[in-house]
Design an enzyme around this catalytic site. Structure first.
Site, PDB file in Angstrom:
ATOM      1  N   THR A 121       0.588  -1.012  -0.058  1.00 11.16           N
ATOM      2  CA  THR A 121      -0.164   0.210  -0.121  1.00 11.16           C
ATOM      3  C   THR A 121       0.958   1.332   0.181  1.00 11.16           C
ATOM      4  OG1 THR A 121      -1.720  -1.215   1.260  1.00 11.16           O
ATOM      5  CG2 THR A 121      -1.694   1.281   1.116  1.00 11.16           C
ATOM      6  N   LEU A 150      -6.789  -7.992   1.130  1.00 11.35           N
ATOM      7  CA  LEU A 150      -7.247  -9.312   2.012  1.00 11.35           C
ATOM      8  C   LEU A 150      -7.483  -8.578   3.705  1.00 11.35           C
ATOM      9  CD1 LEU A 150      -4.488  -9.916   3.892  1.00 11.35           C
ATOM     10  CD2 LEU A 150      -3.779 -10.942   2.033  1.00 11.35           C
ATOM     11  N   CYS A 262      -3.360  -1.270   9.104  1.00  7.03           N
ATOM     12  CA  CYS A 262      -4.108  -0.977   7.706  1.00  7.03           C
ATOM     13  C   CYS A 262      -4.897   0.350   8.027  1.00  7.03           C
ATOM     14  CB  CYS A 262      -4.665  -2.046   7.080  1.00  7.03           C
ATOM     15  SG  CYS A 262      -3.759  -3.403   6.725  1.00  7.03           S
ATOM     16  N   LYS A 325      -8.899  -7.421  16.285  1.00  9.41           N
ATOM     17  CA  LYS A 325     -10.034  -7.840  15.964  1.00  9.41           C
ATOM     18  C   LYS A 325      -9.820  -9.433  16.243  1.00  9.41           C
ATOM     19  CE  LYS A 325      -9.308  -8.874  11.066  1.00  9.41           C
ATOM     20  NZ  LYS A 325      -9.921  -8.352   9.629  1.00  9.41           N
TER      21      LYS A 325
HETATM   22  C1  UGA Z   1      -8.521  -4.129   6.099  1.00  8.36           C
HETATM   23  C2  UGA Z   1      -9.436  -4.025   5.038  1.00  8.36           C
HETATM   24  O1  UGA Z   1     -10.835  -4.403   5.527  1.00  8.36           O
HETATM   25  C3  UGA Z   1      -8.999  -4.860   3.926  1.00  8.36           C
HETATM   26  O2  UGA Z   1      -9.747  -4.852   2.843  1.00  8.36           O
HETATM   27  C4  UGA Z   1      -7.513  -4.320   3.473  1.00  8.36           C
HETATM   28  O3  UGA Z   1      -6.954  -5.105   2.545  1.00  8.36           O
HETATM   29  C5  UGA Z   1      -6.603  -4.322   4.744  1.00  8.36           C
HETATM   30  O4  UGA Z   1      -7.265  -3.524   5.785  1.00  8.36           O
HETATM   31  C6  UGA Z   1      -5.399  -3.893   4.274  1.00  8.36           C
HETATM   32  O5  UGA Z   1      -5.124  -2.554   4.014  1.00  8.36           O
HETATM   33  O6  UGA Z   1      -4.478  -4.727   4.346  1.00  8.36           O
HETATM   34  P1  UGA Z   1      -8.112  -5.501   8.364  1.00  8.36           P
HETATM   35  O7  UGA Z   1      -7.101  -4.383   8.819  1.00  8.36           O
HETATM   36  O8  UGA Z   1      -7.541  -6.881   8.145  1.00  8.36           O
HETATM   37  O9  UGA Z   1      -8.614  -5.179   6.904  1.00  8.36           O
HETATM   38  O10 UGA Z   1      -9.195  -5.313   9.312  1.00  8.36           O
HETATM   39  P2  UGA Z   1     -10.728  -4.959   9.009  1.00  8.36           P
HETATM   40  O11 UGA Z   1     -11.610  -6.299   9.103  1.00  8.36           O
HETATM   41  O12 UGA Z   1     -11.191  -4.104   8.019  1.00  8.36           O
HETATM   42  O13 UGA Z   1     -11.036  -4.534  10.364  1.00  8.36           O
HETATM   43  C7  UGA Z   1     -10.320  -3.021  10.758  1.00  8.36           C
HETATM   44  C8  UGA Z   1     -10.688  -2.770  12.227  1.00  8.36           C
HETATM   45  O14 UGA Z   1     -12.092  -1.871  12.249  1.00  8.36           O
HETATM   46  C9  UGA Z   1     -10.893  -3.749  13.474  1.00  8.36           C
HETATM   47  O15 UGA Z   1     -10.360  -3.170  14.321  1.00  8.36           O
HETATM   48  C10 UGA Z   1     -12.331  -4.011  13.512  1.00  8.36           C
HETATM   49  O16 UGA Z   1     -12.689  -4.424  14.606  1.00  8.36           O
HETATM   50  C11 UGA Z   1     -12.814  -2.596  13.449  1.00  8.36           C
HETATM   51  N1  UGA Z   1     -14.295  -2.573  12.878  1.00  8.36           N
HETATM   52  C12 UGA Z   1     -14.802  -3.463  11.594  1.00  8.36           C
HETATM   53  C13 UGA Z   1     -15.083  -1.785  13.677  1.00  8.36           C
HETATM   54  O17 UGA Z   1     -14.920  -1.475  14.622  1.00  8.36           O
HETATM   55  N2  UGA Z   1     -16.619  -2.164  13.350  1.00  8.36           N
HETATM   56  C14 UGA Z   1     -17.029  -2.542  12.155  1.00  8.36           C
HETATM   57  O18 UGA Z   1     -18.068  -2.445  11.904  1.00  8.36           O
HETATM   58  C15 UGA Z   1     -16.178  -3.238  11.503  1.00  8.36           C
END
Ligand code: UGA
Length: 435
Positions: A121, A150, A262, A325
């Protein structure tokens, strides 16, 4: 196809194993000997569901090997750059020095007609700059930018079955896209949408997507505060809003906010890049998205103090979950860990637990007390905070948990428990923005 993957962190290790799973011959390269030794032995050095299985079968079959020597990449026809772009401490910008170093180290080993594929990124403009360098130092080679979307916890399936493929190519370069098409044949045949565009757009798709997701989460977290002020329920609000297809229910879960390697880093990097481009004002709202997110953590700390009758000093607080998470061992920029540290700073006797993240949490914050089981964490607690929604915590039995704690008080930082059931078991239950 013969492939190299340069940079074997969360992204590169999964990508290398997934490409081998698809039948390609892959060499993974990283400067970190410890990581390479673990991966070569078929064992990931981090927790990711499904990865151990594909890694061990691919290394055993000989289709996947690992090395610290970039010269081993020389035979590959496609080279993926998957090194990290951490946040620089001074400016918040994404630090591209690892991308530059990997690219420069690779140049002398590029075979005639090789394809270099950027996955990291990066700030918009990076690919154009690297392509220029390639044009002068290795003119027969090509560059394509192919961002990765991902999610940790789903990394293997997201890589094998992505929801879209984005190729940023140089103007008029049809060949680069056809090479990637061969590489991703399985996904393309399964109907994965594929967008072929220019470098800048491809770079922007990645950061714009993460910025949008972060904005969505901060939006609902801001709503959680107005819900608290007015007696509304943010979960019902999100459910109702989510029925509108244009909005959608996903990423509208209020709670302790977003973290990880991320979303926080990418919005800060985006703000820094927009500033450089003279668009600081236009993207100032992303600073607010970041601020709302950090405020959620402070808000949970304030609620904890309130629930402890005005002082956390000397109170035993069990923090369930420290990863950013569930289904990950990643504690980078984790709201859960931040909350634990803030409460300890207020004199609380904090104890953390987590199914997978304790080693990383201890390495980052050695002074925090940690226990391996939920039961030990709950024993004698004056307050419980559910900070990461691991299945084990979502399915806790309020009656059984109540017999372990000192006081039946819980803050559900992820709004995943049934308030009625917990209250019926005699708990003082508090969610985030829930009436
Ligand atoms: C994120 C993106 O979702 C991916 O598409 C991207 O490829 C990745 O970053 C990256 O840039 O490599 P990720 O960091 O694995 O993925 O995690 P997410 O599932 O996006 O969650 C991010 C954070 O948001 C977590 O702390 C989660 O608990 C929080 N979250 C998510 C909330 O607080 N509320 C929600 O409704 C959803």
């Amino acid at each position: 196809m013969r492939i190299s993957v340069i940079g074997c962190g969360y992204l590169g290790a999964v990508h290398a194993a997934a490409m081998a799973e698809l039948g390609h011959e892959v060499v993974g390269i990283d400067v970190d000997e410890r990581k390479i030794a673990a991966l070569a032995g078929g064992k990931p050095f981090f927790f990711e569901p499904g990865l151990p299985e594909i890694l061990s079968s691919a290394t055993a079959s000989g289709r996947l090997r690992f090395s610290t020597d970039i010269a081993e990449a020389a035979e590959a026809e496609v080279h993926f750059l998957a090194v990290g772009t951490p946040q620089s401490a001074e400016t918040g910008a994404a630090d591209v020095s690892f991308v530059d170093a990997a690219f420069t180290a690779l140049l002398p080993h590029l075979a005639d007609g090789a394809l270099v594929v950027g996955k990291s990124t990066v700030p918009v403009g990076t690919a154009g700059r690297l392509a220029e360098q390639l044009g002068s130092d290795a003119p027969s080679a090509r560059l394509v930018w192919n961002p990765e979307f991902l999610r940790e916890g789903f990394a293997v399936s997201d890589t094998l079955s992505p929801d879209r493929l984005v190729y940023g190519v140089a103007e008029g370069d049809d060949h680069a896209a056809s090479v990637l098409d061969r590489l991703y044949r399985a996904a393309i045949e399964a109907g994965t949408p594929r967008i072929v565009t220019d470098y800048a757009t491809a770079e922007l798709v990645k950061v714009a997507s993460n910025a949008f997701l972060a904005t969505k989460i901060s939006f609902i977290n801001a709503m959680s505060q107005i819900a608290e002020a007015t007696g509304a329920d943010v979960t019902a609000l999100a459910d109702a809003m989510g029925h509108d297809d244009r909005i959608g229910r996903r990423f509208l879960n209020a709670g302790v906010g977003f973290g990880g390697g991320c979303l926080p880093k990418d919005i800060r990097g985006f703000i820094a890049r927009a500033d450089e481009l003279g668009l600081g004002d236009t993207f100032a709202f992303l600073g607010e998205v970041d601020e709302i997110n950090l405020r959620q953590r402070r808000r949970v700390v304030d609620l904890a103090v309130q629930d402890l009758d005005g002082s956390a000093d000397g109170k035993r607080i069990a923090v369930l979950g420290v990863t950013f998470k569930p289904d990950s061992d990643d504690v980078r920029d984790s709201p859960a860990l931040d909350i634990a540290v803030q409460l300890q700073g207020l004199g609380a006797d904090v104890v953390i637990t987590d199914p997978e993240g304790l080693d990383n949490a201890r390495a980052r914050v050695p002074g925090l007390a940690s226990v391996p089981t939920t039961r030990e964490a709950l024993l004698g607690a004056d307050l419980v905070i559910l900070a990461t929604e691991w299945r084990e915590y979502r399915t806790l039995d309020p009656e059984a948990a109540g017999r372990l704690v000192g006081e039946r008080r819980i803050i559900d930082g992820r709004n995943v428990l049934d308030p009625a059931a917990w209250r019926a078991a005699g708990w003082h239950y508090r969610g985030i923005g829930r009436s």
